[in-house]
Design an enzyme around this catalytic site. Sequence first.
Site, PDB file in Angstrom:
ATOM      1  N   ARG A  21       0.857  -1.189   0.000  1.00 16.86           N
ATOM      2  CA  ARG A  21       0.000   0.000   0.000  1.00 16.86           C
ATOM      3  C   ARG A  21       0.890   1.235   0.000  1.00 16.86           C
ATOM      4  NH1 ARG A  21      -3.658  -1.385   4.289  1.00 16.86           N
ATOM      5  NH2 ARG A  21      -4.846  -2.419   2.675  1.00 16.86           N
ATOM      6  N   ASN A  85      -0.956  -1.454  13.351  1.00 20.07           N
ATOM      7  CA  ASN A  85      -0.383  -2.458  12.461  1.00 20.07           C
ATOM      8  C   ASN A  85       0.809  -3.096  13.162  1.00 20.07           C
ATOM      9  OD1 ASN A  85      -1.815  -1.977   9.858  1.00 20.07           O
ATOM     10  ND2 ASN A  85      -0.890   0.050  10.071  1.00 20.07           N
ATOM     11  N   ASP A 101       4.422  -4.757   6.528  1.00 21.68           N
ATOM     12  CA  ASP A 101       3.167  -5.028   7.216  1.00 21.68           C
ATOM     13  C   ASP A 101       3.042  -6.538   7.423  1.00 21.68           C
ATOM     14  OD1 ASP A 101       0.314  -5.780   7.418  1.00 21.68           O
ATOM     15  OD2 ASP A 101      -0.036  -3.633   7.189  1.00 21.68           O
ATOM     16  N   ASP A 103       0.289  -8.100   8.811  1.00 22.40           N
ATOM     17  CA  ASP A 103      -1.119  -8.501   8.827  1.00 22.40           C
ATOM     18  C   ASP A 103      -1.801  -8.412  10.175  1.00 22.40           C
ATOM     19  OD1 ASP A 103      -0.923  -9.247   6.045  1.00 22.40           O
ATOM     20  OD2 ASP A 103       0.047 -11.069   6.747  1.00 22.40           O
ATOM     21  N   ASP A 105      -3.271  -7.028  13.380  1.00 22.16           N
ATOM     22  CA  ASP A 105      -3.633  -5.668  13.744  1.00 22.16           C
ATOM     23  C   ASP A 105      -4.386  -5.698  15.070  1.00 22.16           C
ATOM     24  OD1 ASP A 105      -2.810  -4.435  11.170  1.00 22.16           O
ATOM     25  OD2 ASP A 105      -4.471  -5.587  10.360  1.00 22.16           O
ATOM     26  N   ASP A 118      -7.444  -9.711  11.736  1.00 27.47           N
ATOM     27  CA  ASP A 118      -6.695 -10.324  10.625  1.00 27.47           C
ATOM     28  C   ASP A 118      -5.828 -11.512  11.023  1.00 27.47           C
ATOM     29  OD1 ASP A 118      -7.868  -8.419   8.972  1.00 27.47           O
ATOM     30  OD2 ASP A 118      -6.197  -7.028   9.203  1.00 27.47           O
ATOM     31  N   GLU A 121      -5.594 -14.025   8.124  1.00 25.80           N
ATOM     32  CA  GLU A 121      -4.690 -13.521   7.079  1.00 25.80           C
ATOM     33  C   GLU A 121      -3.237 -13.705   7.527  1.00 25.80           C
ATOM     34  OE1 GLU A 121      -3.903  -9.492   4.414  1.00 25.80           O
ATOM     35  OE2 GLU A 121      -5.214  -9.375   6.153  1.00 25.80           O
TER      36      GLU A 121
END
Length: 176
Positions: A21, A85, A101, A103, A105, A118, A121
């Site tokens: 991102r 994060n 990152d 994943d 959170d 998450d 994930e």
Amino acid sequence: MGFDKRWISIQSFKHDGSLHRFWDRGFLLVNNDDYIVIATKRAKVIENNGRRWFTKEPAVTIFSKNDWWNVICMLKSDGICYYCNIASPAVIENSIIKYIDYDLDAKLFTDGDIRILDEKEYQKHKKTYQYSDELDTILKYTTQKIVEFMKNKKFPFVDDEIRDFYAKFLVETNKV
């Protein structure tokens, strides 16, 4: 207003180095040995798939340079919501804040509720990117530590400090 070197971009990556991102710009308020603080208002975000969107709320983001987290502090009408994060320590290279990152959170809602997000994930990416046992331990420990910080209102989860950072942003960008 001319170009101000305190406007800085942010890039998050995945463990394999692929771009996750990108935020077009944030205003740099603090850059010390421990952390970086930026403020944004309607920041443009570009996802790795090309999707573009703008953040809804003004925010102050604190990027740790030494610990495995960064926190987006969203200034909402009913209070400050904190989105943490679990991520690599941040670095600044060529006016860009960069981090990986991971994943996991944690979110502290304005009503005080805390949620870990998450996790599925994270488990998927742990296998895909082959996170080491050492990395897994660091990330899980950091998540527990962050939840304790949230419960105890330890920095960066201090509403008055976040409001002060945002007020400084407004003054320094002449938007008061």
